[in-house]
Design a protein around this motif. Structure first.
Motif, mmCIF file in Angstrom:
data_model
loop_
_atom_site.group_PDB
_atom_site.id
_atom_site.type_symbol
_atom_site.label_atom_id
_atom_site.label_comp_id
_atom_site.label_asym_id
_atom_site.label_seq_id
_atom_site.Cartn_x
_atom_site.Cartn_y
_atom_site.Cartn_z
ATOM 1 N N VAL A 87 4.142 3.915 8.061
ATOM 2 C CA VAL A 87 3.500 2.745 7.452
ATOM 3 C C VAL A 87 4.024 2.570 6.037
ATOM 4 C CG1 VAL A 87 1.322 1.713 6.750
ATOM 5 C CG2 VAL A 87 1.428 3.043 8.859
ATOM 6 N N ASP A 88 4.480 1.398 5.720
ATOM 7 C CA ASP A 88 5.027 1.109 4.400
ATOM 8 C C ASP A 88 4.196 0.005 3.758
ATOM 9 O OD1 ASP A 88 6.466 0.654 2.139
ATOM 10 O OD2 ASP A 88 8.369 0.196 3.131
ATOM 11 N N LEU A 89 3.457 0.339 2.713
ATOM 12 C CA LEU A 89 2.587 -0.627 2.036
ATOM 13 C C LEU A 89 3.219 -1.170 0.756
ATOM 14 C CD1 LEU A 89 -0.893 1.102 2.448
ATOM 15 C CD2 LEU A 89 0.094 -0.740 3.821
ATOM 16 N N ARG A 90 4.472 -0.878 0.539
ATOM 17 C CA ARG A 90 5.127 -1.369 -0.669
ATOM 18 C C ARG A 90 5.188 -2.891 -0.677
ATOM 19 N NH1 ARG A 90 10.724 1.726 -0.502
ATOM 20 N NH2 ARG A 90 10.398 1.152 1.696
ATOM 21 N N THR A 91 5.047 -3.442 -1.890
ATOM 22 C CA THR A 91 5.111 -4.892 -2.032
ATOM 23 C C THR A 91 5.473 -5.226 -3.474
ATOM 24 O OG1 THR A 91 3.896 -6.959 -1.639
ATOM 25 C CG2 THR A 91 2.678 -5.170 -2.671
ATOM 26 N N LYS A 92 5.621 -6.511 -3.764
ATOM 27 C CA LYS A 92 5.824 -6.973 -5.130
ATOM 28 C C LYS A 92 4.600 -7.754 -5.577
ATOM 29 C CE LYS A 92 10.827 -7.254 -5.817
ATOM 30 N NZ LYS A 92 11.957 -8.151 -6.202
ATOM 31 N N ILE A 93 4.113 -7.440 -6.772
ATOM 32 C CA ILE A 93 2.991 -8.163 -7.364
ATOM 33 C C ILE A 93 3.494 -8.779 -8.658
ATOM 34 C CG2 ILE A 93 0.603 -8.042 -8.148
ATOM 35 C CD1 ILE A 93 0.315 -5.414 -6.622
ATOM 36 N N ALA A 94 3.575 -10.096 -8.701
ATOM 37 C CA ALA A 94 4.078 -10.797 -9.888
ATOM 38 C C ALA A 94 5.433 -10.235 -10.326
ATOM 39 C CB ALA A 94 3.071 -10.716 -11.030
ATOM 40 N N GLY A 95 6.276 -9.952 -9.342
ATOM 41 C CA GLY A 95 7.608 -9.457 -9.633
ATOM 42 C C GLY A 95 7.706 -7.970 -9.878
ATOM 43 N N THR A 96 6.574 -7.266 -9.886
ATOM 44 C CA THR A 96 6.556 -5.828 -10.130
ATOM 45 C C THR A 96 6.495 -5.072 -8.810
ATOM 46 O OG1 THR A 96 5.430 -6.087 -12.266
ATOM 47 C CG2 THR A 96 5.280 -3.934 -11.214
ATOM 48 N N GLU A 97 7.404 -4.113 -8.627
ATOM 49 C CA GLU A 97 7.376 -3.289 -7.431
ATOM 50 C C GLU A 97 6.133 -2.400 -7.451
ATOM 51 O OE1 GLU A 97 9.363 -3.239 -4.894
ATOM 52 O OE2 GLU A 97 11.044 -4.486 -5.581
ATOM 53 N N SER A 98 5.427 -2.373 -6.326
ATOM 54 C CA SER A 98 4.211 -1.564 -6.225
ATOM 55 C C SER A 98 4.191 -0.860 -4.878
ATOM 56 C CB SER A 98 2.966 -2.439 -6.385
ATOM 57 O OG SER A 98 1.780 -1.676 -6.307
ATOM 58 N N SER A 99 3.804 0.417 -4.891
ATOM 59 C CA SER A 99 3.758 1.175 -3.643
ATOM 60 C C SER A 99 2.558 0.793 -2.783
ATOM 61 C CB SER A 99 3.719 2.673 -3.938
ATOM 62 O OG SER A 99 2.533 3.010 -4.649
ATOM 63 N N LEU A 100 1.576 0.122 -3.387
ATOM 64 C CA LEU A 100 0.383 -0.344 -2.688
ATOM 65 C C LEU A 100 0.082 -1.769 -3.148
ATOM 66 C CD1 LEU A 100 -1.866 2.817 -3.231
ATOM 67 C CD2 LEU A 100 -0.823 2.140 -1.074
ATOM 68 N N PRO A 101 -0.604 -2.565 -2.340
ATOM 69 C CA PRO A 101 -0.913 -3.943 -2.753
ATOM 70 C C PRO A 101 -2.108 -4.021 -3.696
ATOM 71 C CG PRO A 101 -1.744 -3.547 -0.552
ATOM 72 C CD PRO A 101 -1.003 -2.297 -0.939
ATOM 73 N N VAL A 102 -2.174 -3.095 -4.648
ATOM 74 C CA VAL A 102 -3.260 -3.060 -5.633
ATOM 75 C C VAL A 102 -2.686 -2.599 -6.971
ATOM 76 C CG1 VAL A 102 -5.070 -2.554 -3.940
ATOM 77 C CG2 VAL A 102 -3.861 -0.670 -5.045
ATOM 78 N N GLY A 103 -3.477 -2.761 -8.027
ATOM 79 C CA GLY A 103 -3.109 -2.242 -9.330
ATOM 80 C C GLY A 103 -4.375 -1.923 -10.104
ATOM 81 N N ILE A 104 -4.212 -1.397 -11.312
ATOM 82 C CA ILE A 104 -5.364 -1.090 -12.167
ATOM 83 C C ILE A 104 -5.527 -2.227 -13.159
ATOM 84 C CG2 ILE A 104 -6.349 0.509 -13.844
ATOM 85 C CD1 ILE A 104 -4.904 2.765 -12.494
#
Length: 286
Positions: A87-104
């Motif tokens: 399972v690969d949950l990596r994505t881009k959030i506002a152009g930022t690479e993220s390993s999960l579709p969430v941030g702090i």
């Protein structure tokens, strides 16, 4: 089968030798199985003023309760008979690479709750490969966070001030420090009536009164850290010892409008995120 006993080297690598941070923290957190239990731990370990600042909302907290209920009502409808070996949950959030579709997300006064504050939050974000957002009202400065956690994907959250020069200064500092996105908060033109903070006499920097001293005395770790680390304060700007509502109403811009977003778009070179939109037409106009 005999249980394998870890060797000393493994234990040494596992435990970080910090004050109050040997096996105690790890054992404490291991008991929490969900966010609500983490909340219970926090309530026991930090003074009421700090806890209520994070836990509370405005007025009768009806919107806060509705938000929680809305999250509780979300249901996931999964597909089945799918290969989930990898399972690969990596994505881009506002152009930022993220390993999960969430941030702090940005939170002010973070060191009020825990002595590691934004530094600890950014370190956790870097460890899990997700973005971390620093608040204008953070207790670590733009430059300090970049120096301490250079590997974290960092964003900066901006409250637009009445003094446009000071707003521009913060934007320029974030750009110079390499922050990947600017988050402008648009739903705080004036301070909300945070009644818990009013009852607790919440100010920044914190004011020591007999009530706050008595409350903190039951939380020795928080009290020790408060007395032995650098004074709490807004790291990105200097201010007087006033209530949080007074800070917002004195500094922040009640006339904020779409023209200001255009000005920020011209000023900020990177990704621009508008935080606080609730009405569909506002989203279209943004």
């Amino acid at each position: 089968m005999k249980r394998r006993i870890p060797q000393y080297k493994e234990l040494r690598d596992l435990v970080q030798f910090k004050p109050f941070d040997l096996d105690l923290r790890r054992a404490r957190l291991a008991k929490a199985t969900n966010v609500r239990e983490l909340r219970d731990i926090a309530k026991r370990r930090i003074p009421a003023a700090a806890f209520d600042y994070v836990d509370g909302g405005s007025f009768g907290e009806h919107a806060l309760n509705r938000n929680r209920a809305a999250f509780d009502d979300i249901e996931f409808v999964p597909h089945v008979l799918r290969d989930v070996t990898s399972v690969d949950l990596r994505t881009k959030i506002a152009g930022t690479e993220s390993s999960l579709p969430v941030g702090i997300g940005p939170t002010g006064l973070t060191r009020l709750m825990h002595t590691e504050g934004e530094i600890g939050g950014a370190q956790a974000a870097a460890a899990f490969g997700v973005p971390f957002a620093l608040s204008t009202m953070g207790t670590a400065s733009i430059e300090e966070l970049e120096a301490e956690v250079p590997d974290a994907a960092k964003w900066f959250q901006l409250y637009l001030w009445k003094d446009r020069g000071r707003s521009r200064e913060l934007v320029d500092r974030a750009a110079a420090a390499g922050y990947g996105a600017l988050i402008v908060t648009v739903d705080t033109p004036v301070a909300g009536a945070r009644l818990r903070d009013t009852r607790n006499g919440m100010t920044m920097p914190p004011t020591l009164t007999p009530k706050t001293i008595l409350d903190a005395s039951y939380r020795p770790e928080w009290w020790f850290n408060f007395l032995t680390t650098k004074p709490l304060g807004f790291a990105n700007f200097e201010g007087e010892r006033v209530s949080l509502a007074e800070t917002v109403n004195t500094m922040f811009e009640p006339s904020l409008n779409f023209d200001d977003l255009s000005w920020l778009r011209e000023t900020w070179p990177g990704k621009l995120i508008v935080k606080g939109i609730q009405f569909p037409q506002d989203a279209v106009e943004s």
